[in-house]
Design a protein around this motif. Structure first.
Motif, short mmCIF file in Angstrom:
data_model
loop_
_atom_site.label_atom_id
_atom_site.label_comp_id
_atom_site.label_asym_id
_atom_site.label_seq_id
_atom_site.Cartn_x
_atom_site.Cartn_y
_atom_site.Cartn_z
N VAL A 21 -7.62 -11.67 5.83
CA VAL A 21 -7.63 -10.35 6.50
C VAL A 21 -6.71 -9.40 5.73
O VAL A 21 -7.07 -8.25 5.43
N PHE A 22 -5.52 -9.89 5.38
CA PHE A 22 -4.53 -9.10 4.65
C PHE A 22 -5.11 -8.63 3.30
O PHE A 22 -5.04 -7.44 2.95
N ALA A 23 -5.71 -9.57 2.57
CA ALA A 23 -6.28 -9.24 1.25
C ALA A 23 -7.40 -8.20 1.39
O ALA A 23 -7.49 -7.25 0.61
N GLY A 24 -8.23 -8.36 2.42
CA GLY A 24 -9.35 -7.42 2.63
C GLY A 24 -8.86 -6.03 2.96
O GLY A 24 -9.36 -5.03 2.43
N ILE A 25 -7.81 -5.96 3.82
CA ILE A 25 -7.27 -4.64 4.20
C ILE A 25 -6.66 -3.95 2.98
O ILE A 25 -6.86 -2.75 2.77
N LEU A 26 -5.93 -4.71 2.17
CA LEU A 26 -5.33 -4.13 0.96
C LEU A 26 -6.41 -3.57 0.04
O LEU A 26 -6.27 -2.49 -0.53
N LYS A 27 -7.49 -4.30 -0.12
CA LYS A 27 -8.57 -3.85 -1.01
C LYS A 27 -9.26 -2.60 -0.46
O LYS A 27 -9.59 -1.69 -1.20
N LEU A 28 -9.47 -2.59 0.86
CA LEU A 28 -10.14 -1.43 1.45
C LEU A 28 -9.25 -0.20 1.42
O LEU A 28 -9.73 0.93 1.49
N GLY A 29 -7.94 -0.42 1.31
CA GLY A 29 -7.00 0.70 1.21
C GLY A 29 -7.21 1.48 -0.07
O GLY A 29 -7.01 2.70 -0.11
N GLU A 30 -7.60 0.81 -1.12
CA GLU A 30 -7.85 1.47 -2.42
C GLU A 30 -9.13 0.92 -3.03
O GLU A 30 -9.10 0.17 -4.00
N PRO A 31 -10.29 1.27 -2.47
CA PRO A 31 -11.54 0.69 -3.00
C PRO A 31 -11.78 1.03 -4.47
O PRO A 31 -12.36 0.24 -5.20
N GLN A 32 -11.29 2.20 -4.90
CA GLN A 32 -11.49 2.58 -6.31
C GLN A 32 -10.72 1.62 -7.22
O GLN A 32 -11.23 1.19 -8.25
N ALA A 33 -9.49 1.26 -6.81
CA ALA A 33 -8.69 0.33 -7.63
C ALA A 33 -9.38 -1.03 -7.68
O ALA A 33 -9.40 -1.68 -8.73
N PHE A 34 -9.97 -1.44 -6.56
CA PHE A 34 -10.66 -2.73 -6.54
C PHE A 34 -11.93 -2.66 -7.39
O PHE A 34 -12.27 -3.62 -8.10
N ALA A 35 -12.62 -1.52 -7.35
CA ALA A 35 -13.81 -1.34 -8.20
C ALA A 35 -13.41 -1.44 -9.68
O ALA A 35 -14.12 -2.06 -10.48
N PRO A 59 -14.32 -6.97 0.49
CA PRO A 59 -13.21 -6.87 1.45
C PRO A 59 -13.67 -7.00 2.91
O PRO A 59 -12.99 -7.65 3.71
N TRP A 60 -14.82 -6.43 3.23
CA TRP A 60 -15.29 -6.53 4.62
C TRP A 60 -15.64 -7.97 4.98
O TRP A 60 -15.37 -8.44 6.08
N THR A 61 -16.24 -8.68 4.03
CA THR A 61 -16.56 -10.09 4.29
C THR A 61 -15.27 -10.89 4.46
O THR A 61 -15.18 -11.77 5.33
N GLU A 62 -14.25 -10.56 3.65
CA GLU A 62 -12.95 -11.23 3.79
C GLU A 62 -12.35 -10.96 5.17
O GLU A 62 -11.84 -11.87 5.82
N ILE A 63 -12.43 -9.71 5.60
CA ILE A 63 -11.83 -9.34 6.90
C ILE A 63 -12.57 -10.04 8.05
O ILE A 63 -11.95 -10.61 8.95
#
Lengths: 158, 192
Positions: free
Chosen positions: A25-39, A64-68
């Protein structure tokens, strides 16, 4: 030796389930916080290139959504075996991606936990492979024996 | 087991559905590449006319032609070679290092700014170093480790988002600069 009593199963699966679920959940939230950085991180793996590049924006949100979702279900103990299965599948895919990056000699960032580099620092390397294997080790007891105590599921059977 | 598999598929499907909807509905769509850039360079001197700066290497990212058309101004695209970068430096271009802090401190182009993509994300798009870069008309040459590294393109895109439209990427990266024996420095950025 595998646990044989429901109590022993609970002692093993409950902490695994909650720790792993919370981590996802933590990893997914962090990624969704900056989707461009994850892209950018996904692009750095050079798996989705050329005609497959359109997958990158989609993956930046789907992963990230699947992780969450899977992580939350693991924490709640709802459909925990299925959630653990999804997490194992994702971790296996991540391991394959990381190994492919290492073998191709690409210098890129993981961004697995956004900007947080723990316990693996620097670029993508064997540390991420080991970390993901440890996480698979946490998911497998839940997948095999069910969620244990304090779960919304009633399917835990030793 | 079959039920577990069905549930796993359903969870994955939910992730795809929600993530897909988010990707479509997001107000900040993902951008994979920086915008194309066009910078005009003065024509190279005709053979026997000048000192022959940058001889022998043609620009990969530029649309310049061989010596027969040398009198025409040359146009550089986003990706440039080391020779192009050196010409831009003469026109006042600044260098931007997009690599990690440790790599930067181990060695960087003399006078380069340290601006990896993560600084933009940590500071909501306005890293402090931009205060020292100059106005948005400044020509910026961004580099990373060369070869397969993406960091320079990521920084170029982020610089464009904050208004620096004259951004070029030195595709050969820092190794080419070192190989040419050009001026380097070590340690912290000069403005820290």
């Amino acid at each position: 030796m595998p646990p044989t009593t429901p109590k022993a199963v609970g002692l093993l699966t409950f902490p695994c389930r909650v720790a792993l679920g919370a981590m996802f959940v933590f990893a997914g939230i962090l990624k969704l916080g900056e989707p461009q950085a994850f892209a950018d991180a996904i692009k750095g793996f050079k798996i989705f290139t050329g005609e497959r590049e359109f997958m990158i924006p989609l993956m930046s949100f789907v992963l990230p959504w699947t992780e969450i979702i899977a992580g939350s279900m693991l924490v709640l103990g709802l459909w925990a075996r299925g959630a653990a299965g999804v997490i194992v599948a994702m971790l296996l895919a991540f391991i394959a991606g990381v190994i492919s990056v290492i073998l191709r000699g690409i210098d890129t960032k993981c961004s697995c936990f956004g900007d947080i580099e723990w316990p693996c620092t620097g670029g993508v390397g064997w540390c991420q492979v080991v970390r993901n294997m440890i996480m698979i080790g946490l998911a497998l007891p839940v997948f095999i024996w069910g969620p244990g105590p304090l779960a919304l599921d009633r399917e835990s059977k030793a | 087991m079959l039920r577990t598999l069905q549930r796993a598929c359903l969870i994955a499907f939910c992730g795809i559905l929600v993530g897909g909807a988010h990707a479509v509905l997001t107000t900040k769509p993902i951008k994979l590449k920086p915008d194309e850039v066009v910078t005009e360079l003065p024509p190279r001197p005709m053979p026997g006319q000048g000192q022959g700066q940058g001889q022998g290497t043609q620009s990969t990212g530029s649309v310049d032609a061989p010596q027969v058309q040398a009198a025409q101004p040359r146009v550089l695209g986003l990706d440039i070679t080391l020779d192009d970068a050196l010409e831009l430096q003469k026109m006042g271009a600044m260098f931007v290092d997009a690599r990690d802090r440790t790599e930067f401190e181990a060695g960087h182009i003399d006078g380069a700014f340290w601006l990896p993509a993560k600084l933009f994300y940590e500071s909501s798009g306005k890293p402090e170093a931009l205060n020292f870069v100059g106005d948005t008309n400044t020509i910026l040459v961004i580099y990373c480790g060369g070869g397969a590294c993406d960091a320079s393109h990521n920084t170029a895109r982020l610089l464009q988002e904050v208004g620096y439209k004259r951004t070029h990427v030195l595709t050969e990266g820092y190794p080419a600069w070192v190989d040419r024996g050009l001026a380097t420095n070590t340690g912290k950025p000069f403005y820290e």
